[in-house]
Design a protein around this motif. Structure first.
Motif, PDB file in Angstrom:
ATOM      1  N   UNK A  95     -25.295  32.084 -19.665  1.00  0.00           N
ATOM      2  CA  UNK A  95     -26.703  31.709 -19.500  1.00  0.00           C
ATOM      3  C   UNK A  95     -27.314  31.221 -20.820  1.00  0.00           C
ATOM      4  N   UNK A  96     -26.925  31.832 -21.928  1.00  0.00           N
ATOM      5  CA  UNK A  96     -27.515  31.518 -23.228  1.00  0.00           C
ATOM      6  C   UNK A  96     -27.169  30.098 -23.672  1.00  0.00           C
ATOM      7  N   UNK A  97     -25.943  29.674 -23.437  1.00  0.00           N
ATOM      8  CA  UNK A  97     -25.480  28.377 -23.919  1.00  0.00           C
ATOM      9  C   UNK A  97     -26.192  27.217 -23.228  1.00  0.00           C
ATOM     10  N   UNK A  98     -26.439  27.340 -21.949  1.00  0.00           N
ATOM     11  CA  UNK A  98     -27.031  26.236 -21.197  1.00  0.00           C
ATOM     12  C   UNK A  98     -28.450  25.955 -21.681  1.00  0.00           C
ATOM     13  N   UNK A  99     -28.714  24.667 -21.939  1.00  0.00           N
ATOM     14  CA  UNK A  99     -30.045  24.265 -22.371  1.00  0.00           C
ATOM     15  C   UNK A  99     -30.269  24.338 -23.862  1.00  0.00           C
ATOM     16  N   UNK A 100     -29.266  24.762 -24.642  1.00  0.00           N
ATOM     17  CA  UNK A 100     -29.419  24.878 -26.095  1.00  0.00           C
ATOM     18  C   UNK A 100     -28.513  23.872 -26.800  1.00  0.00           C
ATOM     19  N   UNK A 103     -24.560  24.174 -28.468  1.00  0.00           N
ATOM     20  CA  UNK A 103     -24.015  25.461 -28.033  1.00  0.00           C
ATOM     21  C   UNK A 103     -22.860  25.233 -27.062  1.00  0.00           C
ATOM     22  N   UNK A 104     -21.777  25.975 -27.286  1.00  0.00           N
ATOM     23  CA  UNK A 104     -20.598  25.842 -26.440  1.00  0.00           C
ATOM     24  C   UNK A 104     -20.028  27.190 -26.045  1.00  0.00           C
ATOM     25  N   UNK A 105     -19.173  27.184 -25.020  1.00  0.00           N
ATOM     26  CA  UNK A 105     -18.625  28.421 -24.464  1.00  0.00           C
ATOM     27  C   UNK A 105     -17.182  28.182 -24.016  1.00  0.00           C
ATOM     28  N   UNK A 115     -19.151  21.264 -12.864  1.00  0.00           N
ATOM     29  CA  UNK A 115     -18.867  19.974 -13.507  1.00  0.00           C
ATOM     30  C   UNK A 115     -20.091  19.358 -14.166  1.00  0.00           C
ATOM     31  N   UNK A 116     -21.216  19.337 -13.503  1.00  0.00           N
ATOM     32  CA  UNK A 116     -22.409  18.671 -14.025  1.00  0.00           C
ATOM     33  C   UNK A 116     -23.277  19.573 -14.892  1.00  0.00           C
ATOM     34  N   UNK A 117     -22.864  20.804 -15.100  1.00  0.00           N
ATOM     35  CA  UNK A 117     -23.654  21.730 -15.902  1.00  0.00           C
ATOM     36  C   UNK A 117     -23.344  21.628 -17.390  1.00  0.00           C
ATOM     37  N   UNK A 118     -22.161  21.073 -17.730  1.00  0.00           N
ATOM     38  CA  UNK A 118     -21.709  21.060 -19.117  1.00  0.00           C
ATOM     39  C   UNK A 118     -21.078  19.720 -19.471  1.00  0.00           C
ATOM     40  N   UNK A 119     -20.810  19.570 -20.773  1.00  0.00           N
ATOM     41  CA  UNK A 119     -19.905  18.543 -21.278  1.00  0.00           C
ATOM     42  C   UNK A 119     -18.615  19.264 -21.675  1.00  0.00           C
ATOM     43  N   UNK A 120     -17.474  18.639 -21.397  1.00  0.00           N
ATOM     44  CA  UNK A 120     -16.215  19.372 -21.438  1.00  0.00           C
ATOM     45  C   UNK A 120     -15.276  18.883 -22.534  1.00  0.00           C
ATOM     46  N   UNK A 223      -8.923  25.571 -18.116  1.00  0.00           N
ATOM     47  CA  UNK A 223     -10.062  26.112 -18.864  1.00  0.00           C
ATOM     48  C   UNK A 223     -10.390  25.203 -20.045  1.00  0.00           C
ATOM     49  N   UNK A 224     -11.675  25.123 -20.362  1.00  0.00           N
ATOM     50  CA  UNK A 224     -12.184  24.193 -21.358  1.00  0.00           C
ATOM     51  C   UNK A 224     -13.173  24.892 -22.301  1.00  0.00           C
ATOM     52  N   UNK A 225     -13.503  24.189 -23.362  1.00  0.00           N
ATOM     53  CA  UNK A 225     -14.673  24.502 -24.177  1.00  0.00           C
ATOM     54  C   UNK A 225     -15.820  23.707 -23.576  1.00  0.00           C
ATOM     55  N   UNK A 226     -16.818  24.395 -23.061  1.00  0.00           N
ATOM     56  CA  UNK A 226     -17.927  23.751 -22.360  1.00  0.00           C
ATOM     57  C   UNK A 226     -19.158  23.714 -23.261  1.00  0.00           C
ATOM     58  N   UNK A 227     -19.690  22.519 -23.500  1.00  0.00           N
ATOM     59  CA  UNK A 227     -20.894  22.366 -24.313  1.00  0.00           C
ATOM     60  C   UNK A 227     -22.105  22.057 -23.435  1.00  0.00           C
ATOM     61  N   UNK A 228     -23.255  22.484 -23.913  1.00  0.00           N
ATOM     62  CA  UNK A 228     -24.490  22.252 -23.178  1.00  0.00           C
ATOM     63  C   UNK A 228     -24.743  20.753 -23.027  1.00  0.00           C
ATOM     64  N   UNK A 229     -25.484  20.393 -22.003  1.00  0.00           N
ATOM     65  CA  UNK A 229     -25.853  19.002 -21.782  1.00  0.00           C
ATOM     66  C   UNK A 229     -26.780  18.489 -22.877  1.00  0.00           C
TER      67      UNK A 229
END
Length: 260
Positions: A95-100, A103-105, A115-120, A223-229
């Motif tokens: 939850x923290x990473x999204x919108x910041x 920030x990546x996870x 798919x559309x929540x992050x950049x991968x 599995x990926x490193x997912x970055x915020x949009x």
């Protein structure tokens, strides 16, 4: 012609202006560096991500190890970005990473729902969605549908648990997966959904339990490193290029081999 005192004042004024300019430039440089600092989170999910201390949190990259963690570090070693890496509870970090910005996870399962929540950036490794039973259990499954009436232990924010909930299965959700082995042994759950490598490792390391029965593998996901949009796509592209270079150099295969 200016007097000597006037010349001194003029010299001091120019020096002051130069100082102000230098400070201004320094401030812009600092802001630029700060803008390119990456904030990267993970969870305690051995052998993919693990804290050196064995605790479920860590504040520094030196305290974090594991297959995916080492792959991410190998990638970051090839770029010039400043970064911090921390380990937190998955549901909090997700939850923290999204919108910041920046920030990546990791390691984040890349699914259609996400798919559309992050950049991968990836892929890193793959997880096998596995249903485990207690060592003395006589449960057998031919398909996922056979588990429809059974109690399944999972945890909040986990992609496998959330998938089963979405499909209408009976999933008891905790805040982490660490306690689910014990829940199996106490008869509080019939099955535990987790990764094929993670389940037996957590059971033995956390509870001294061996012999978990993998009764069904029903899916496999990269599995990926997912970055915020909100993150600059150019940064994501730089990281993808670095990861590809590390893979081409054989670094990722070497990392995976260390954990076999």
């Amino acid at each position: 012609m200016p007097s000597e005192s006037t010349a001194v004042v003029t010299t001091l004024f120019k020096a002051a202006k130069s100082g102000v300019l230098a400070l201004t430039l320094a401030a812009f440089a600092t802001a630029s560096v700060a803008a390119e600092r990456l904030y990267i989170f993970t969870e305690n999910y051995p052998p993919y991500n693990a804290s050196v201390s064995g605790k479920s949190f860590a504040h520094d990259e030196d305290d974090i190890t594991g297959i995916c963690s080492d792959m991410v570090k190998a990638m970051l070693a090839r770029v010039d970005y400043d970064y911090v890496m921390k380990m937190r509870a998955w549901s909090y970090a997700y939850d923290w990473v999204q919108g910041r910005e920046n920030h990546g996870l990791f390691c984040t399962a890349r699914t259609e729902e996400r798919e559309d929540l992050f950049q991968w950036v990836g892929p890193l490794a793959s997880i096998k969605w596995t249903l485990f039973a207690a060592p003395d259990s006589d449960i057998t499954l031919d398909s996922l549908e056979d588990a429809r009436e059974l109690q399944i232990a999972g945890y909040k924010g986990d992609v496998m648990s959330e998938y089963l909930v979405g499909q209408g299965f009976n999933v008891a959700m905790g805040m982490s997966g660490d306690v689910n082995t014990r829940r199996l042994m106490l008869g509080q759950a019939d099955l535990w959904v987790t990764d094929g490598l993670v389940g037996p490792l957590v059971a033995e390391q956390e509870h001294g339990i061996t012999g978990l029965k993998p009764v069904l593998v029903f899916r496999e996901t990269p599995m990926y490193l997912a970055f915020s949009k909100n993150t600059d796509p150019a940064i994501v592209a730089d990281l993808q290029q670095a990861l590809d270079a590390a893979r081409a150099a054989g670094e990722l295969d070497a990392i995976a081999a260390r954990y076999e």
